[in-house]
Design an enzyme around this catalytic site. Structure first.
Site, PDB file in Angstrom:
ATOM      1  CE1 TYR A  25      47.720  36.379  50.414  1.00 15.05           C
ATOM      2  CE2 TYR A  25      49.389  36.674  49.291  1.00 15.05           C
ATOM      3  CZ  TYR A  25      48.177  37.056  48.947  1.00 15.05           C
ATOM      4  OH  TYR A  25      47.794  38.529  48.587  1.00 15.05           O
ATOM      5  CG  ASP A  50      56.052  32.972  52.403  1.00 16.68           C
ATOM      6  OD1 ASP A  50      55.609  34.410  53.114  1.00 16.68           O
ATOM      7  OD2 ASP A  50      54.102  33.412  51.374  1.00 16.68           O
ATOM      8  NE  ARG A  61      64.776  47.662  33.559  1.00 17.20           N
ATOM      9  CZ  ARG A  61      65.838  47.002  32.315  1.00 17.20           C
ATOM     10  NH1 ARG A  61      66.275  46.186  33.220  1.00 17.20           N
ATOM     11  NH2 ARG A  61      66.688  47.745  31.422  1.00 17.20           N
ATOM     12  CE  LYS A  97      50.759  40.661  53.781  1.00 21.24           C
ATOM     13  NZ  LYS A  97      51.447  41.122  51.956  1.00 21.24           N
TER      14      LYS A  97
END
Length: 390
Positions: free
Chosen positions: A113, A185, A60, A210
């Site tokens: 978004y 972004d 982690r 994406k």
């Protein structure tokens, strides 16, 4: 249009495609493996109490495959620090929680978004954070929205789904003057088409699901910055909250990033051909694409982007019903959420990705259809839309 920086991350002087293939990805020193191995280990042996090998102790906190991805992402954005997350929304959450406190205010796009809006409107407002939606293409409106409690100006450019363009350099000047942070972004543009840090942004965010991943087979997110203090906050939440990608996710994203340059060229080429069809079709009332000279953000986009990308939105003359029919009639364009993969996708934002904005100031038009133009044969994509619109 803007050209590729002559100096890459860490002063390498390498071009974008070279960094995509090599940054953080030296052959494995033990085996000579050219591809970064998938280190599928949850924990790492120590040579003594606290004596970690290469700084790894628990997956982690850090994993060698993830480190390779983070170094590559930082290099692609021309930044010093990169942090990978389990999703774009996990990266968004970490950025907001790191930079905001109860009572703070942020500015967001008025066509943001849907997932970003939902997180801020439904979660961060419960924490005492307030926000103001503004048009990212209106520099004066952004300046007017900044008040004494504003800590962050959060923009998308191009925006999702209306493809508005924010002038990153102009907005960065405003945030410097007002002592706020500018977060960009960069998901729609990708690092290949646009470099926000070089234009003055403080933080760049990606849904690596994406264009960076590019093959619709992995979910991820990233934050890149040059600011060591900001990065320390991101790293703390990355480890403390634990929304990290697994090693296989990191491997897939890294594999996708290697071909980003060639893919973005074909996405852009195909999108331009699709736009030529759509702008002349009587069933289409308007085409939203920054590559069009009549687009209100065209000149700004031409100055800060290499090309104009593979995302197109259209409004249908027949309204909502015509929009739904178009979505249902395509054969190569797949009706699905998400974007940025090699395959072409079509969706109705109002009923799908932006349903959370219904009834708000960010509600999208019902006649809107969003296209993510893939890298299939150009003529096939044009023919598919032509038959679907007929």
């Amino acid at each position: 249009m803007s050209t590729e920086p002559t100096t890459g991350a860490h002063g390498t002087g390498h071009g974008f495609a070279t960094r995509a293939i090599h940054a953080g990805q030296e052959p494995d020193p033990r085996t000579g493996a050219v591809n970064v191995p998938i280190f599928a280990s949850s924990t790492f042996a120590q040579d003594g109490v606290g004596a970690m090998r290469e700084g790894y102790e628990y997956a982690r906190t850090g994993n060698p495959t993830r480190t390779a991805l983070e170094e590559c992402l930082a290099a692609l954005e021309g930044g010093r620090f990169g942090r990978a997350f389990a999703s774009g929304m996990a990266a968004t959450d970490a950025a907001l929680r790191s930079m905001l406190r109860p009572g703070d205010h942020l500015v967001i796009p008025d066509d943001a978004y849907g997932g970003t809006f939902r997180l801020i409107d439904k979660v961060f407002t419960q924490w005492g954070v307030t926000y103001t939606p503004v048009s990212v293409n209106d520099v004066d409106a952004v300046r007017a929205a900044i008040g004494p409690q504003t800590k962050v100006v959060w923009i998308e450019t191009p925006t999702n789904p209306l493809l508005n363009i924010g002038d990153i350099a102009a907005l960065a000047e405003i945030t410097r003057e007002t002592g706020t942070r500018l977060v960009v972004d960069n998901t729609f543009a990708s690092p290949y088409l646009q470099q926000p840090l070089a234009l003055g942004a403080d933080v760049v965010l990606h849904s690596t699901t994406k264009y960076l991943g590019g093959h619709s087979d992995v979910v991820g997110g990233a934050l890149v910055t040059d600011d060591e203090e900001l990065d320390a906050g991101f790293a703390f939440l990355q480890n403390g909250a634990g929304a990290v990608p697994g090693p296989f996710d990191a491997y897939l994203t890294l594999r996708g990033a290697k071909t980003l340059a060639v893919r973005m060229e074909q996405h852009s080429t195909n999108a331009e051909a699709v736009v030529d069809l759509l702008t002349s079709h009587p069933g289409v009332s308007s085409v939203l694409y920054p590559g069009l000279p009549e687009h209100p953000g065209h000149e700004v986009a031409a100055g800060q982007m290499r090309r104009f990308g593979g995302m197109i939105s259209v409004r249908l003359a027949g309204g909502r019903e015509a929009a739904l029919q178009l979505c249902n009639r395509t054969e190569i364009f797949t009706l699905a959420e998400s974007l940025g993969g090699i395959e072409s996708l079509i969706e109705h934002p109002g009923a799908m990705t932006h349903a959370s904005t219904a009834g708000s100031a960010l509600e999208v038009p019902e006649d809107l259809v969003r296209l993510s133009v893939g890298i299939e044969t150009t003529a096939d994509l044009v023919a598919d839309l032509e038959q679907a619109l007929s």
